[in-house]
Design an enzyme around this catalytic site. Structure first.
Site, mmCIF file in Angstrom:
data_model
loop_
_atom_site.group_PDB
_atom_site.id
_atom_site.type_symbol
_atom_site.label_atom_id
_atom_site.label_comp_id
_atom_site.label_asym_id
_atom_site.label_seq_id
_atom_site.Cartn_x
_atom_site.Cartn_y
_atom_site.Cartn_z
ATOM 1 N N GLU A 1 -64.167 18.190 17.622
ATOM 2 C CA GLU A 1 -65.532 17.768 17.997
ATOM 3 C C GLU A 1 -65.426 16.271 18.242
ATOM 4 O O GLU A 1 -65.323 15.491 17.292
ATOM 5 C CB GLU A 1 -66.518 18.029 16.853
ATOM 6 C CG GLU A 1 -66.579 19.459 16.366
ATOM 7 C CD GLU A 1 -67.237 20.391 17.367
ATOM 8 O OE1 GLU A 1 -67.952 19.909 18.268
ATOM 9 O OE2 GLU A 1 -67.012 21.604 17.256
ATOM 10 N N LYS B 1 -60.640 15.447 4.211
ATOM 11 C CA LYS B 1 -60.386 14.005 4.231
ATOM 12 C C LYS B 1 -61.573 13.348 4.937
ATOM 13 O O LYS B 1 -61.683 13.355 6.152
ATOM 14 C CB LYS B 1 -59.092 13.640 4.979
ATOM 15 C CG LYS B 1 -58.704 12.188 4.680
ATOM 16 C CD LYS B 1 -58.003 11.465 5.779
ATOM 17 C CE LYS B 1 -58.844 10.922 6.873
ATOM 18 N NZ LYS B 1 -59.789 9.829 6.498
ATOM 19 N N GLU C 1 -67.351 5.514 26.002
ATOM 20 C CA GLU C 1 -68.226 5.687 24.844
ATOM 21 C C GLU C 1 -68.269 4.359 24.080
ATOM 22 O O GLU C 1 -67.249 3.881 23.617
ATOM 23 C CB GLU C 1 -67.691 6.790 23.921
ATOM 24 C CG GLU C 1 -68.611 7.027 22.753
ATOM 25 C CD GLU C 1 -68.089 8.077 21.770
ATOM 26 O OE1 GLU C 1 -66.956 7.924 21.282
ATOM 27 O OE2 GLU C 1 -68.825 9.033 21.490
ATOM 28 N N CYS D 1 -72.795 10.979 18.232
ATOM 29 C CA CYS D 1 -71.899 11.501 19.271
ATOM 30 C C CYS D 1 -72.676 12.037 20.459
ATOM 31 O O CYS D 1 -72.238 11.952 21.584
ATOM 32 C CB CYS D 1 -70.991 12.568 18.679
ATOM 33 S SG CYS D 1 -71.921 13.836 17.846
HETATM 34 P P1 NAD Z 1 -62.254 8.236 14.248
HETATM 35 O O1 NAD Z 1 -61.634 9.103 15.272
HETATM 36 O O2 NAD Z 1 -61.786 6.835 14.132
HETATM 37 O O3 NAD Z 1 -62.066 8.882 12.796
HETATM 38 C C1 NAD Z 1 -62.501 10.167 12.491
HETATM 39 C C2 NAD Z 1 -61.691 10.705 11.341
HETATM 40 O O4 NAD Z 1 -60.367 10.953 11.806
HETATM 41 C C3 NAD Z 1 -61.556 9.736 10.166
HETATM 42 O O5 NAD Z 1 -61.593 10.465 8.952
HETATM 43 C C4 NAD Z 1 -60.192 9.126 10.393
HETATM 44 O O6 NAD Z 1 -59.586 8.651 9.210
HETATM 45 C C5 NAD Z 1 -59.436 10.313 10.945
HETATM 46 N N1 NAD Z 1 -58.262 9.992 11.754
HETATM 47 C C6 NAD Z 1 -58.132 9.007 12.661
HETATM 48 N N2 NAD Z 1 -56.883 9.039 13.194
HETATM 49 C C7 NAD Z 1 -56.234 10.070 12.607
HETATM 50 C C8 NAD Z 1 -54.913 10.598 12.730
HETATM 51 N N3 NAD Z 1 -54.029 10.072 13.570
HETATM 52 N N4 NAD Z 1 -54.580 11.664 11.974
HETATM 53 C C9 NAD Z 1 -55.474 12.224 11.119
HETATM 54 N N5 NAD Z 1 -56.725 11.738 10.949
HETATM 55 C C10 NAD Z 1 -57.104 10.686 11.690
HETATM 56 O O7 NAD Z 1 -63.825 8.309 14.507
HETATM 57 P P2 NAD Z 1 -64.983 7.527 13.766
HETATM 58 O O8 NAD Z 1 -64.922 6.105 14.216
HETATM 59 O O9 NAD Z 1 -64.969 7.829 12.309
HETATM 60 O O10 NAD Z 1 -66.261 8.255 14.394
HETATM 61 C C11 NAD Z 1 -66.758 7.962 15.637
HETATM 62 C C12 NAD Z 1 -66.244 8.954 16.691
HETATM 63 O O11 NAD Z 1 -66.551 10.278 16.297
HETATM 64 C C13 NAD Z 1 -66.939 8.773 18.015
HETATM 65 O O12 NAD Z 1 -66.008 8.882 19.062
HETATM 66 C C14 NAD Z 1 -67.920 9.919 18.070
HETATM 67 O O13 NAD Z 1 -68.315 10.311 19.345
HETATM 68 C C15 NAD Z 1 -67.165 10.987 17.366
HETATM 69 N N6 NAD Z 1 -68.089 12.000 16.854
HETATM 70 C C16 NAD Z 1 -68.122 13.237 17.422
HETATM 71 C C17 NAD Z 1 -69.011 14.200 16.978
HETATM 72 C C18 NAD Z 1 -69.053 15.577 17.557
HETATM 73 O O14 NAD Z 1 -69.570 16.482 16.895
HETATM 74 N N7 NAD Z 1 -68.556 15.819 18.733
HETATM 75 C C19 NAD Z 1 -69.871 13.884 15.936
HETATM 76 C C20 NAD Z 1 -69.825 12.609 15.393
HETATM 77 C C21 NAD Z 1 -68.912 11.674 15.849
#
Ligand code: NAD
Length: 473
Positions: free
Chosen positions: A245, A170, A379, A279
């Site tokens: 992650e 997804k 963040e 990230c």
């Molecule tokens: P997000 O958490 O809003 O969404 C990430 C994914 O999770 C999306 O596909 C979203 O639809 C899904 N999601 C959200 N809530 C969910 C739930 N309750 N159940 C199932 N799926 C759900 O993050 P974003 O805004 O897309 O990305 C930014 C975040 O990602 C930042 O916090 C960043 O630090 C983190 N990030 C971490 C890494 C890493 O490797 N550690 C890499 C890139 C980004």
């Protein structure tokens, strides 16, 4: 308008069982460039059923055949590099030249790397009278964010498929388009139906239906800590494995013998890459108090040189943010930093001159901050750097670790061994020493609330394997 309103399930393009769609917005023009399905729980269930049905066959497919799909997928993605880089530059706003190398280039490299790792991986060993075998964990749900969309997809899909797992992906609803390129590639390569499936939609609908599904063996999420917490809680009901992650608030420690120009330039690059939507962004610069004035001047001059503009303009270094929501959130933090009494060295809450259209935010640097300010602790996920003073090395290490996160850090010193010694004391999954480059073959993941998984290299493969011991007579 790119129409991607069909999911990829069981080797076929299937319209969603729902009628909702989600527009994909160009970060620079603010216009819709495509549309995906707002999938339903029924769509999620169909994808899991397909992945479950395909698991037995795929898990018993010889390793060399599985690896062959990864190698050929790398070649096919390479052939579509410009298309991938263009899509991500539109969706996310990353300047095209960077997109070409990072957004389109890294997925190719990591497919090749995982293929190499899997070909020499010790899937079996003998321990006294036991045969210990490492087997694919089963059906994997991969949930990914928008900032490095294809890179984060491949970081999960490549090791999962190499391990013999089947996958339901997804992708982020904000930047979903390159996931379809990958699906097309696997489809054209003749990957068996059900081995790789893509369903689109929001986290709350499709995401949670997948995470809670009792036929799913593992969930791997890259995303925010908020989403990680929720996914962990939902997955706990069925005791499935969860690899996370998550976010970061990563420090760059400038030791007192460091070359300040080198350290600060690396710090600006490390903070502002992809408009700070990274990230591992180095968002807190820790500087000896005596060097503060000099560092502020170098940072101000450095920001002055950064060209902000559209991703397809050749000199652009920093493009727009991904969305209006993200822009408003970041501007909110900049305004809060000012209200809390931090001093601006560069940037600010107003858009860069002439860039009122598109989700642009000026690269911003704060100083005179205190440890409890939101801009220091949270963040932001935008181009915002804070410079903090420290009095001695012990305090620098304490400040570096004074965060609920532990994803990344950097240490700069004229003495490499001294930098490594400080790096060992930072509670983070990655530490960059001076100009040490990002390494796709090394483990990547977080300590503390930055997560619990490791991606890339053999560590990436480990996450998708179960361990069985068979006691021999
Ligand atoms: P997000 O958490 O809003 O969404 C990430 C994914 O999770 C999306 O596909 C979203 O639809 C899904 N999601 C959200 N809530 C969910 C739930 N309750 N159940 C199932 N799926 C759900 O993050 P974003 O805004 O897309 O990305 C930014 C975040 O990602 C930042 O916090 C960043 O630090 C983190 N990030 C971490 C890494 C890493 O490797 N550690 C890499 C890139 C980004």
């Amino acid at each position: 308008m790119i129409d991607r309103t069909s999911h990829y399930i069981d080797g076929r393009w299937r319209p969603s069982t729902g009628t909702g769609t989600i527009d994909v917005i160009d970060a620079t023009t603010e216009e819709a460039i495509g549309r995906v399905a707002a999938g339903t729980a029924e769509d999620a269930n169909a994808a899991v059923a397909a992945a479950r049905a395909a698991f037995d066959g795929w898990s018993r497919t010889p390793l060399e055949e599985r690896i062959g799909f990864l190698t050929r997928a790398a070649q096919a993605l390479q052939a579509r590099q410009t298309e991938i880089a263009t899509l991500v530059s539109q969706e996310v706003g990353m300047p095209f030249a960077y997109s070409n190398v990072v957004q389109a280039g890294l997925p190719v490299q990591s497919l090749v790397s995982i293929a190499e790792v899997a070909s020499t991986y010790a899937f079996e060993e003998t321990v006294y009278n036991s045969l210990v075998v490492r087997e694919p964990i089963g059906v994997v749900v991969a949930i990914t964010p928008w900032n490095y969309p294809l890179h984060q997809v491949v970081a999960k899909v490549a090791p999962a498929l190499a391990a013999g797992c089947t996958v339901v992906l997804k992708p982020s609803e904000v930047a979903p388009l390159t996931a379809f390129v990958l699906a097309e590639v696997f489809d054209q390569l003749g990957l068996p139906p059900g081995v790789f499936n893509v369903v689109t939609g929001t986290g709350q609908s499709v995401g949670e239906a997948l995470v809670g599904h009792d036929e799913v063996d593992m969930v791997s999420l890259t995303g925010s800590t908020v989403a990680g917490r929720r996914i962990g809680a939902v997955a706990a009901q069925t005791i499935k494995k969860v690899a996370l992650e998550l976010g970061g608030k990563s420090p760059l420690v400038v030791l007192d013998d460091a070359d300040l120009v080198e350290a600060v330039s690396a710090g600006l690059n490390g903070c502002f890459l992809n408009s700070g939507q990274t990230c591992i962004a180095l968002t807190r610069m820790l500087v000896p108090r005596a060097a503060m004035a000099q560092v502020e001047a170098i940072a101000a001059a450095g920001v002055e040189q950064i060209r902000v503009g559209g991703p397809f303009e050749p000199d652009t270094v920093v493009g727009p943010l991904v969305s209006a929501q993200q822009r408003d959130r970041v501007v909110g933090y900049i305004e809060k930093g000012i209200a809390d009494g931090a001093r601006l060295v560069a940037g600010g809450p107003t858009p860069p001159d002439g860039l009122e259209r598109g989700y642009f935010v000026r690269p911003t640097v704060f100083t005179d901050v205190s440890e409890d300010m939101a801009i220091v602790r949270e963040e932001i996920f935008g181009p915002v750097l804070v410079i903090q003073a420290y009095d001695d090395e012990e305090q620098a290490i304490r400040l570096a670790n004074d965060t609920p996160y532990g994803l990344n850090a950097a240490v700069f010193s004229a003495d490499r061994d001294r930098a490594v010694a400080v790096g060992r004391r930072i509670r983070a999954g990655q530490v960059q020493i001076n100009d040490g480059a990002f390494n796709i073959h090394a483990p990547f993941g977080g300590y503390k609330q930055s997560g619990n998984g490791r991606e890339f290299g053999a560590w990436g493969l480990d996450d998708y394997l179960e361990t069985k011991s068979m006691q021999l007579p």
